[in-house]
Design a protein around this motif. Structure first.
Motif, short mmCIF file in Angstrom:
data_model
loop_
_atom_site.label_atom_id
_atom_site.label_comp_id
_atom_site.label_asym_id
_atom_site.label_seq_id
_atom_site.Cartn_x
_atom_site.Cartn_y
_atom_site.Cartn_z
N THR A 43 -5.57 0.91 -6.66
CA THR A 43 -4.75 -0.30 -6.47
C THR A 43 -3.73 -0.08 -5.36
OG1 THR A 43 -3.48 0.55 -8.35
CG2 THR A 43 -4.93 -1.34 -8.76
N GLU A 44 -3.19 1.12 -5.32
CA GLU A 44 -2.18 1.43 -4.31
C GLU A 44 -2.79 1.31 -2.91
OE1 GLU A 44 -0.78 5.32 -5.13
OE2 GLU A 44 0.58 5.33 -3.40
N ALA A 71 -6.98 -3.43 3.11
CA ALA A 71 -7.27 -4.81 3.49
C ALA A 71 -6.46 -5.20 4.72
CB ALA A 71 -6.94 -5.75 2.31
N ALA A 72 -5.18 -4.85 4.72
CA ALA A 72 -4.33 -5.17 5.88
C ALA A 72 -4.91 -4.53 7.14
CB ALA A 72 -2.92 -4.65 5.63
N THR A 73 -5.36 -3.29 7.02
CA THR A 73 -5.90 -2.59 8.18
C THR A 73 -7.15 -3.30 8.72
OG1 THR A 73 -5.07 -0.51 7.29
CG2 THR A 73 -6.75 -0.36 9.00
N LEU A 74 -8.01 -3.76 7.80
CA LEU A 74 -9.22 -4.45 8.24
C LEU A 74 -8.86 -5.74 8.96
CD1 LEU A 74 -11.61 -3.80 5.22
CD2 LEU A 74 -11.91 -3.06 7.60
N VAL A 75 -7.93 -6.48 8.41
CA VAL A 75 -7.51 -7.72 9.06
C VAL A 75 -6.94 -7.42 10.45
CG1 VAL A 75 -5.88 -9.64 8.95
CG2 VAL A 75 -7.10 -8.90 6.88
N THR A 83 -6.76 7.69 5.93
CA THR A 83 -7.84 6.77 5.59
C THR A 83 -7.77 5.53 6.46
OG1 THR A 83 -7.44 7.53 3.33
CG2 THR A 83 -9.04 5.75 3.62
N LEU A 84 -6.58 5.04 6.65
CA LEU A 84 -6.40 3.84 7.48
C LEU A 84 -6.82 4.14 8.93
CD1 LEU A 84 -3.00 2.51 6.09
CD2 LEU A 84 -5.33 2.28 5.18
N LEU A 85 -6.46 5.33 9.40
CA LEU A 85 -6.88 5.73 10.74
C LEU A 85 -8.40 5.66 10.87
CD1 LEU A 85 -6.53 7.36 13.51
CD2 LEU A 85 -6.73 9.41 12.12
N GLY A 116 2.23 -5.89 8.64
CA GLY A 116 1.08 -5.77 7.73
C GLY A 116 1.31 -4.68 6.70
N GLY A 117 1.81 -3.54 7.15
CA GLY A 117 2.03 -2.43 6.23
C GLY A 117 3.09 -2.76 5.19
N LEU A 118 4.19 -3.36 5.65
CA LEU A 118 5.26 -3.69 4.70
C LEU A 118 4.79 -4.72 3.70
CD1 LEU A 118 8.32 -3.79 7.16
CD2 LEU A 118 7.83 -2.07 5.42
#
Ligand SMILES: Nc1ncnc2c1ncn2[C@@H]1O[C@H](COP(=O)(O)O)[C@@H](O)[C@H]1O
Ligand SMILES: Nc1ncnc2c1ncn2[C@@H]1O[C@H](COP(=O)(O)O)[C@@H](O)[C@H]1O
Ligand SMILES: Nc1ncnc2c1ncn2[C@@H]1O[C@H](COP(=O)(O)O)[C@@H](O)[C@H]1O
Ligand code: NA
Ligand code: NA
Ligand code: NA
Lengths: 324, 107, 324, 324, 107, 107
Positions: free
Chosen positions: A63-64, A70-74, A133-135, A251-253
Motif C-alpha cells: 500500500t505504501e 502510480a504517480a511515477t507512471l503518470v 524502484t521508481l527509478l 506527484g511525490g508529495l
C-alpha cells in the motif's frame, strides 16, 4: 535560494570530480576512463543501486508503494508529452527531433539520481527506501512515449527499428541490472546484503566520484558543441528540468512521500537519460540528429542538475511540503 | 588439395549500436562469416554518437562477388542515409575458397 | 536432503547474481563484463584466495597438511581416470573427447571453491585454512592425467602441443597467482595482510557476485547448446560430480580434516575446470571438440554445483563424518 | 645498514607482489593486467594520492609549505643537470640520450613515492601531509630541464615536438589528476573525504599491490634487455638514485621537514619517471633511444628503490637528521 | 630515396590461444614483423571456444611472396584442420620495401 | 545513383604516442576521415616503447591518389627516421566516392 546547500553540494568529492572532468575536456586533456572500466563502473552503479533498493523494499508495504508507483507512471507519460509540446514553442525542431528529445527527458539519469541520494545522505535527510524502484519504472515509459510522438510524424515507419528499440529498452543493461538488483536485494535481505556491503555499499561514493570524472569529460565535450545550437535548446535544457522536477515533487508529495522522497522523484523527472534513451532513439529514429539530444541532456541538463538542480529541488520540495 | 581462389573482402565501419541488425543483414545477404574489430574514427558526417555508445565496429566479410553486391545493396538501402558508415571492398586470395562462397541460399 | 541449506545458498547475493546472468543469457541480453574487467576480476579472485590461504598456512603444521595434500594428489589421479572410464559407458565419445573431459573434471573450478567458502562462512562452519593449498595442487595433475589418457589414443602425437599445454598449465595465471599468493601471504603474515585486507578480504564476496553474474551469462549460453548433445553427457555432468565429490569428502575425512574441510575437498573434486583445462586441452588435443567439454563443465556441472551441489556436499560430509 | 628495515619492506604484500611479477616475467608467463585496468588503476592511484594530500594540505600553513616547495623546485633543476653531467663520465651516450635520461631522473615515480608512504605508515613514522604537493611539483621541472639539455645539442630543433611535449607534461594525466585531486581534497576537506575514504583510502594498499604485480612484469622484461647495455648504465641507475636521494633528504631537512618528510623528498628525487617522462621525451626527442631510458629507470632504478632504496633512504635521513 | 615496392599482405584470424605458436611459426617462415589487433567473429566452423579464452586475434603480415607461400604452407599443415582460422592475402605497395623482405634466411 | 569508384586505402601502424600529431598531419594532407583500431606488433626496428604507452594504433585512411601521395610524403619526412612505423597502400572500391575524395583543399 540557499547558497549554502549549493556550496555543500559542490564541495562534495563526486561533484568536484565532475568539474575536474569538465575542465579537462576544456583543456582537451585526456582524463577519460578506459572504455571497459567505464562500462564496468556503470554496471556496478546500477547493480549497487538495485541491491540497496531491493533490501529497502522488504521494509515497505504494498500500500505504501502503490501510490508513488502510480504517480511515477503518470509522470512517465506527462513529462515527455510536455517536452514535445514545449519544444515546438521554443525551437524550430521537427517532430522527429522533438520526439527524440522527449524520449530523453521522459526517461531519467541514473547518475543524477545517485548523486541526489549521496547529497541527501550527506545532509542527513531521509527518503523512502523504495525510490530505486521508481527509478527502474521511470526508465521505460518516457522513452516509449517519446518514440511514439515522433513516430506519428513519420511516413513509412521502420518496424524493425521499433522492435529493436523496444528490446534495447526492456532488455538493456540499465533495466536488467536495476530490476535484477532489486529482486536480488529483496530475496537476499539485510543478512545476505551484509556480506557484499563493503563492495556495493562502502565503495559507492568513491566509485561514483571516478565515474563522474568521466561524465565530466563527456559533458564538457558536449558543452563545446553548444555554440552550434540556437537559444531555444539551452533554455529548454535548463527550464524544462525545473518544471518537470516541480511536477515530480508535487506527484511525490501527493502520493504521500516524505520531503526527501518527493525530492528524489523530482530529480528523476527533472533528469534526462543519456544512456538508455540515445541507444533506443538511434535504433528507432535514425533520422533524428543524435547530437541535438546529447548536447541538451548530457551537455546542459546533466551538469545543471548535478550542481544546481539537486539542492534546488530540495528547496522546492521543502517549500511545497509546507504548502500542500 | 589446392583450393585457392579469389573472393571479395568488404570492410564496413559502423556505429556499434547497429551491430545486431547489421550482422543479421549480412547473414541474410548470404555471408557465411565475418570478423569484427573494435574501432573509432572520424569522417565527413561524424555525428559524435559513437563516443558514448561504445565506439564503432569494423567488420570484415569475405564473400563471393554476388553476395558482396547484395551487401552493398543492403548498405545503400538501410544504412547510408541515416547512419555513420564507411565501406570498401577489394579482391583477396584465399585457401579453401568454398568456406567463404558455398552456394548456401541466402536466408 | 535439507532444502533449508539449498535455500540459504540460493538466497545469497553471489548465487542470485549467477541466476540473473543465466536469465540474461536466456533473454539474449548483454550483461557480460567487458573482457578486460573479467580478466582482472579473475586475477583478483586468484590472488585473494592465495593470499588468505597463505596467511592461514602459517598456522598449520607440516604434519597437519601432509595427509590432505597426499589425499589431494591421489584424488587428482583417480578422478580423471574414473571420468574417462565412466564416459565410455555413458556416451559414444571417442577417447580424445573423453580424455578432454577427464582433464576438465580432474582439475577444479576456482569459483565453485570460492562460493563454497562463502557458503561455509555464512553458515558459520569452520574449515582448515590450508584448503587454498589443496586447490592449487589439484589444478594440475587432473589435467595432465586427462591429456595422457587421450594421448594414448592418438597416433602421431603432437609434441609441440604437449609442451605448450604443460607450460600453459604450470605457468598459467591460475597456478602462478594462486601459488604466488600463497607464498606472499605466508611471508607477509597477518600483519602484512592487514593492510591489504580491505581490498582482498572485504571486497571479496561482492567481487565474486559481479564475477558470477558474468559466469551466469557464459553458463547460460552453454546451456543453450545443450540440445545438441544426447542424454549421456548431461547425466554424466550431474552424476559424476556427486560421485567425485563423495570421494573427495571421504579422502578429506580419512586424511583427518574437519567436516567443513572435507566438504571443501569434495567441492574441489566435484567441480570441473573451465579456464585452465580448456586452454591446455585446446593446445594439446586440438582434435577434441571444445564445445563438448565446455557445455558439460560450464553449462551443467558448474550451475549444478553452485546451486545444489554445495549444500549437498555439506550434507554428505556431515553424514559421512558421523559414520567414519 | 639495518637489514631489519629491508626485511620489513620486502615482506610487505605490495613489494612481494612486485617480486612475483618480476619472477613471472623471467618465466615468460603472462601476469599482466589488461591494459584498460592498468590505466584505470594508475588513475585511481594518482587521484587517491592527490585527494589525501589535498585534505592534509588544509592543515598546513603557507609558511610551513613554502620552504619545502622551494627546495623541491631547486632539486628539480639540480638533479637532471647532475644526471646529464655524470652520464658523460660514466657512459658513451650522446647528448640527446643523456638529456632523455636526465628528464627521466629529474622527474619522479608515483609508485615509488606511494610505496614509501606505505612503508612509513607500516613503520609508524610520521611525515608531512603536503608531500603529495611536492610530488606534483617535481613531476614537471626535471623533464623540462632534461629536454633543454638535450635540445642544446640538437641542430634544427623540432618546435612541434617541443610544444607537444610541454602539453603532454602539463596536461597529462599525472599532473592533472594529482593537481586536480589536491584541489578537490582541499575543497572537500575531511568531511567530504570521509564519504570516499573506503574507496580511495581503504583500498589503497591493496590496489597498489595489484599495480606492483604489473610493474614487476614490466620491470622484469626491461631487466632482460639489460644484457645489451654496457656497465655504465647499470652503475648510474643504482648510484645516481643514492646520490640524488641524499640531496633530496638534505634539501628536505634544511627546509625544515621532519625525518619522515625529508626521506619522502629523498625518495622523490631518487626515483625516476617511467610514465610522464617517456611520453614527453618520445615527442620532443624522437632521436633518443627509448629503450635506454626505460631499461635504466624501470628495469633497474625502480626495483632498486622499491626493495632496497626505500629503507636505505630512511636510514640516511635518520643519520643526517642527527648530524644537521 | 624512393624504395617503393610491392609485397604481400596476409591477414590471419585465429583463436587467441594459438598466438604464441603462430607467431613462432611466422618468424620461422621468414616474416620480419606483424601487427595484431583484437578480434571476434563467426564462421562456418565456429566452435565457440574463443568466447572464453579471450576471443580471437587478427594478425597482418607483410612479407615477400615466397615467405607468404611458406606461411600458407604452415597454415595448411598445422592449423586448418583443427583450429578456427580464416586467412586471406592481397598485394600492397610499401615504402622501404627492404624492411619487409630482407633476404633474412628463415630461422 | 551509383557513385562507385576507386580510392586508395593507406594503412599506417604507429606508436600511439604520435596519434594526435599524425591525425593532424593526415587532415592537413587532405584526408577527410580515418578509422583507428588498437594494435600491437613487432617489426625489424621495434624499440619496446609501445608496451608502456598504450601500444600501437592502426590507422586506415581512404583517400584520393594525390592525397595518398601527400601522406606518404608526410610519413617519409616526419616519421620513418625516428618512429616505429609500418605503412602500406592498396586500391579499394567504394560507394559514394565523393565522401572520400571531395576536392576539399588541403588545410
Ligand atoms: N576517409 C575515410 N577513411 C577511413 N575511414 C573513414 C573515412 N571516412 C569515414 N570513415 C570511417 O567511417 C566512420 C563514419 O564516417 P561518417 O559517416 O562520415 O561519420 C568514421 O567514424 C570512420 O571510422
Ligand atoms: N567469411 C568470413 N569473412 C570474414 N571472417 C571470417 C569468415 N569466415 C570466418 N571468418 C573468421 O574466422 C574465424 C574462424 O572461422 P571458423 O574456422 O569458421 O570458426 C571466425 O571467428 C571469423 O573471425
Ligand atoms: N612485416 C610487417 N608486417 C606487419 N606489420 C609490421 C611489419 N613490420 C612492422 N610492422 C608493424 O609496424 C610496427 C613498427 O615496426 P618497427 O618500425 O620495425 O618497430 C610493428 O610494431 C608492427 O606492428
Ligand atoms: Na526525466
Ligand atoms: Na574436479
Ligand atoms: Na627523480
Amino acid at each position: 535560494m540557499s547558497w549554502d546547500l549549493v556550496a555543500t553540494n559542490i564541495a562534495s568529492v563526486p561533484v568536484l570530480a565532475f568539474l575536474l572532468g569538465v575542465l579537462a575536456a576544456g583543456l582537451k586533456a585526456d582524463l577519460r576512463l578506459p572504455d571497459a572500466v567505464y562500462q564496468a563502473t556503470s554496471m556496478y552503479l546500477l547493480l549497487a543501486i538495485g541491491l540497496k533498493g531491493g533490501v529497502a523494499l522488504r521494509e515497505s508495504s504494498l500500500t505504501e508503494v502503490a501510490g508513488p508507483v502510480a504517480a511515477t507512471l503518470v509522470l512517465g507519460v506527462i513529462v515527455p508529452v510536455l517536452a514535445f509540446v514545449i519544444l515546438r514553442v521554443l525551437t524550430r525542431l521537427g517532430p522527429v527531433d522533438r520526439g527524440a528529445l522527449a524520449a530523453h527527458y521522459g526517461s531519467t539519469s541514473l547518475v543524477t539520481f545517485t548523486a541526489a541520494l549521496v547529497f541527501l545522505e550527506a545532509s542527513n535527510i531521509s527518503y523512502e527506501g523504495y525510490v530505486a524502484t521508481l527509478l527502474t519504472i521511470l526508465e521505460i515509459p518516457g522513452i516509449l512515449v517519446g518514440l511514439l510522438l515522433a513516430g506519428r510524424a513519420m511516413s513509412g515507419g521502420n518496424k524493425r527499428g521499433w522492435s529493436e528499440a523496444l528490446r534495447e529498452v526492456l532488455l538493456g543493461r540499465s533495466v536488467l541490472l536495476l530490476a535484477g538488483g532489486l529482486v536480488i536485494g529483496y530475496l537476499a535481505g539485510p543478512n545476505g546484503y551484509a556480506s557484499v556491503e563493503p563492495f556495493f555499499g562502502g565503495l559507492f561514493t568513491g566509485v561514483l566520484a571516478l565515474f563522474l570524472l568521466e561524465m565530466g569529460v563527456l559533458a564538457g565535450r558536449r558543452l563545446g558543441a553548444l555554440r552550434e545550437a540556437g537559444w531555444g535548446l539551452p533554455v529548454f535544457a535548463i527550464a524544462f528540468p525545473i518544471l518537470a522536477g516541480t511536477l515530480g515533487i508535487i506527484g511525490g508529495l501527493v502520493a504521500g512521500m516524505s520531503t526527501g522522497g518527493a525530492m528524489v522523484l523530482g530529480v528523476l523527472t527533472a533528469s534526462a537519460s543519456y544512456i538508455a534513451a540515445p541507444a533506443a532513439v538511434r535504433l528507432a529514429l535514425p533520422e533524428a540528429n543524435p547530437g541535438i539530444s546529447l548536447t541538451a541532456s548530457l551537455g546542459i541538463t546533466f551538469p545543471f542538475n548535478l550542481v544546481i538542480g539537486i539542492p534546488l529541488y530540495l528547496l522546492i520540495a521543502e517549500w511545497l511540503a509546507g504548502i500542500l | 588439395m589446392d583450393t585457392r581462389g579469389f573472393v571479395t573482402c568488404i570492410t564496413i565501419v559502423a556505429e556499434s549500436i547497429v551491430e545486431t541488425r547489421l550482422l543479421e543483414g549480412l547473414s541474410a545477404s548470404g555471408a557465411r562469416g565475418w570478423t569484427i574489430t573494435p574501432a573509432r574514427g572520424s569522417g565527413p558526417k561524424h555525428q559524435g554518437m559513437s563516443e558514448i555508445e561504445g565506439g564503432s565496429i569494423r567488420v570484415e566479410v569475405l564473400a563471393s562477388a554476388s553476395v558482396a553486391d547484395r551487401i552493398w545493396q543492403l548498405l545503400r538501402e538501410d544504412y547510408f542515409t541515416n547512419y555513420s558508415i564507411a565501406a570498401w571492398e577489394y579482391p583477396v586470395q584465399v585457401d579453401r575458397a568454398e568456406r567463404y562462397c558455398d552456394p548456401a541460399p541466402p536466408r
